[in-house]
Enzyme design. Structure first.
Site, mmCIF file in Angstrom:
data_model
loop_
_atom_site.group_PDB
_atom_site.id
_atom_site.type_symbol
_atom_site.label_atom_id
_atom_site.label_comp_id
_atom_site.label_asym_id
_atom_site.label_seq_id
_atom_site.Cartn_x
_atom_site.Cartn_y
_atom_site.Cartn_z
ATOM 1 N N VAL A 47 43.289 -12.920 -0.839
ATOM 2 C CA VAL A 47 44.100 -14.173 -1.278
ATOM 3 C C VAL A 47 43.643 -14.440 -2.858
ATOM 4 O O VAL A 47 44.663 -14.673 -3.526
ATOM 5 C CB VAL A 47 44.013 -15.575 -0.489
ATOM 6 C CG1 VAL A 47 44.703 -16.596 -1.297
ATOM 7 C CG2 VAL A 47 44.436 -15.142 0.781
ATOM 8 N N CYS A 48 42.441 -14.166 -3.199
ATOM 9 C CA CYS A 48 41.949 -14.634 -4.551
ATOM 10 C C CYS A 48 42.671 -13.640 -5.682
ATOM 11 O O CYS A 48 43.182 -14.337 -6.555
ATOM 12 C CB CYS A 48 40.582 -14.129 -4.579
ATOM 13 S SG CYS A 48 39.649 -15.448 -3.419
ATOM 14 N N PRO A 49 42.845 -12.364 -5.608
ATOM 15 C CA PRO A 49 43.669 -11.674 -6.486
ATOM 16 C C PRO A 49 45.057 -12.042 -6.736
ATOM 17 O O PRO A 49 45.688 -12.281 -7.880
ATOM 18 C CB PRO A 49 43.487 -10.426 -6.262
ATOM 19 C CG PRO A 49 43.026 -10.341 -5.111
ATOM 20 C CD PRO A 49 42.317 -11.671 -4.581
ATOM 21 N N LEU A 52 44.723 -15.468 -8.861
ATOM 22 C CA LEU A 52 44.146 -15.277 -10.168
ATOM 23 C C LEU A 52 45.420 -14.488 -11.005
ATOM 24 O O LEU A 52 45.777 -14.892 -12.321
ATOM 25 C CB LEU A 52 42.885 -14.326 -10.206
ATOM 26 C CG LEU A 52 41.845 -15.202 -9.665
ATOM 27 C CD1 LEU A 52 40.680 -14.164 -9.422
ATOM 28 C CD2 LEU A 52 41.665 -16.507 -10.323
#
Length: 188
Positions: A47-49, A52
């Site tokens: 999920v993080c990318p 970001l």
């Protein structure tokens, strides 16, 4: 537990990766401007990318509003660089990626997951006086939306410069605001 809203930005000094270089970022660098601290669990995840990159695609808009964005994870600045070098998506990021391997900054903002050594997804808006005006923490399985964050920053900046006015639900820049008074009680 002390409320984080209107609390002062904590003192900190961390390493960061930005635009192909390492640099040191401190609380002194944040003074006098609006800043977003965007905590996420870890580099090289799922999920993080997506989050970001969503922020990266809006970075010019945040900058035009006088807002600096700082992403923060408990990874080192070396891992941030490795992720940047390995991922076409992460190469889109122009804002500083703060390294918090000791978890000091994550603890100060109340997002540290001690047993995992990483942070919850936390979003914090700091005003030019160093006070936290927006604080949101959510479970790591739920991604955030940069468009909604932009709207909230616009609202925070509006009320900061328009004493006595407040922004109602779904307010967007240029929309009607409210001036709280006894005349409005029970009429909204």
């Amino acid at each position: 537990m002390e409320p984080i809203i209107n609390s002062q930005l904590p003192e900190f000094k961390v390493q960061a990766f930005q635009n192909g270089s390492f640099k040191t970022v401190t609380n002194e660098d944040v003074k006098g401007k609006w800043a977003i601290f965007f905590f996420y669990p870890a580099d090289f995840t799922f999920v993080c990318p997506t989050e970001l990159v969503d922020i990266a695609e809006k970075y010019d808009q945040f900058q035009a509003m006088g807002v600096e964005v700082y992403s923060v994870s408990t990874d080192s600045h070396f891992v941030h660089k490795a992720w940047h070098d390995a991922s076409e998506s992460i190469r889109k990021i122009k804002y500083p990626m703060l390294a918090d391997p000791t978890g000091t900054l994550s603890r100060a903002f109340g997002v540290m997951i001690e047993e995992e050594g990483m942070a919850y997804r936390g979003t914090f808006l700091v005003n030019p006086e160093g006070k936290i005006k927006i604080a949101e923490i959510q479970d790591n399985n739920i991604g955030r939306n940069a468009d909604e964050l932009l709207r909230k920053v616009e609202a925070a900046q509006f009320v900061a410069t328009h004493d006595g006015e407040v922004c109602p639900a779904k307010w967007k820049k240029g929309g009607a605001t409210l001036k709280p008074s006894i005349d409005l009680v029970g009429k909204i």
